[in-house]
Design a protein around this motif. Structure first.
Motif, short mmCIF file in Angstrom:
data_model
loop_
_atom_site.label_atom_id
_atom_site.label_comp_id
_atom_site.label_asym_id
_atom_site.label_seq_id
_atom_site.Cartn_x
_atom_site.Cartn_y
_atom_site.Cartn_z
N ALA A 1 41.63 8.29 66.30
CA ALA A 1 40.51 9.08 66.79
C ALA A 1 39.66 9.49 65.60
CB ALA A 1 41.03 10.30 67.53
N SER B 1 53.90 10.01 73.31
CA SER B 1 52.63 10.36 73.96
C SER B 1 52.17 9.32 74.98
CB SER B 1 51.54 10.57 72.91
OG SER B 1 51.40 9.41 72.12
N LYS C 1 44.07 9.13 79.87
CA LYS C 1 43.64 10.51 79.72
C LYS C 1 42.51 10.57 78.70
CE LYS C 1 48.46 12.00 80.25
NZ LYS C 1 49.57 12.74 79.61
N GLU D 1 42.32 12.23 76.12
CA GLU D 1 42.90 12.25 74.77
C GLU D 1 43.36 10.88 74.29
OE1 GLU D 1 43.75 14.21 77.35
OE2 GLU D 1 45.91 14.62 77.37
N ASP D 2 43.31 9.89 75.16
CA ASP D 2 43.60 8.51 74.74
C ASP D 2 42.38 7.84 74.12
OD1 ASP D 2 45.56 8.16 77.73
OD2 ASP D 2 46.31 8.46 75.69
N CYS E 1 40.17 6.51 71.62
CA CYS E 1 40.44 6.13 70.24
C CYS E 1 39.95 4.71 70.01
CB CYS E 1 41.94 6.13 69.94
SG CYS E 1 42.75 7.73 69.85
#
Length: 124
Positions: free
Chosen positions: A39, A62, A86, A88-89, A91
């Motif tokens: 990220a 994760s 999600k 937050e994945d 990247c």
């Protein structure tokens, strides 16, 4: 060995994507293959790895239960199936190869060869 990752894109949360990593120059079956992600502003982190035969896989906590790594040595290609994505994945995802490392190798330095990365963006 040269690696080319593809398949990234924009997906809504809860959706799925499949990334591919095509190899050229050497037979992929000689290498343990890993997937990493990074990220913006963060260090590259291990996602998972698959053994040379494909019989053993190993994942970061994760992504365990959501992501699946597979390989087709006849096609010289490794895949990363990502489900239940999600935000937050989000990247850049990289594939990597190690000739001497094991399936549990999760350090960046354990892998000698890297693809160029493909961006995955998960919207909420």
């Amino acid at each position: 060995v040269q690696l080319q990752a593809s398949g990234g894109g924009l997906v809504q949360a809860g959706g799925s994507l499949r990334l591919s990593c095509a190899a050229s120059g050497r037979t992929l079956s000689s290498y343990v293959m890993g997937w990493f992600r990074q990220a913006p502003g963060k260090e590259r982190e291990f996602v998972g790895a698959i053994s040379r035969s494909g019989g053993i896989t190993y994942y970061a906590d994760s992504v365990k239960g959501r992501f699946t790594i597979s390989r087709d040595n006849a096609k010289n290609t490794v895949y990363l199936q990502m489900n239940s994505l999600k935000p937050e994945d989000t990247c850049v995802y990289y594939c990597a190869a190690t000739r001497d490392g094991g399936t549990t190798s999760r350090g960046v330095r354990a892998y000698e060869y890297w693809g160029q990365g493909t961006l995955v963006t998960v919207s909420s």
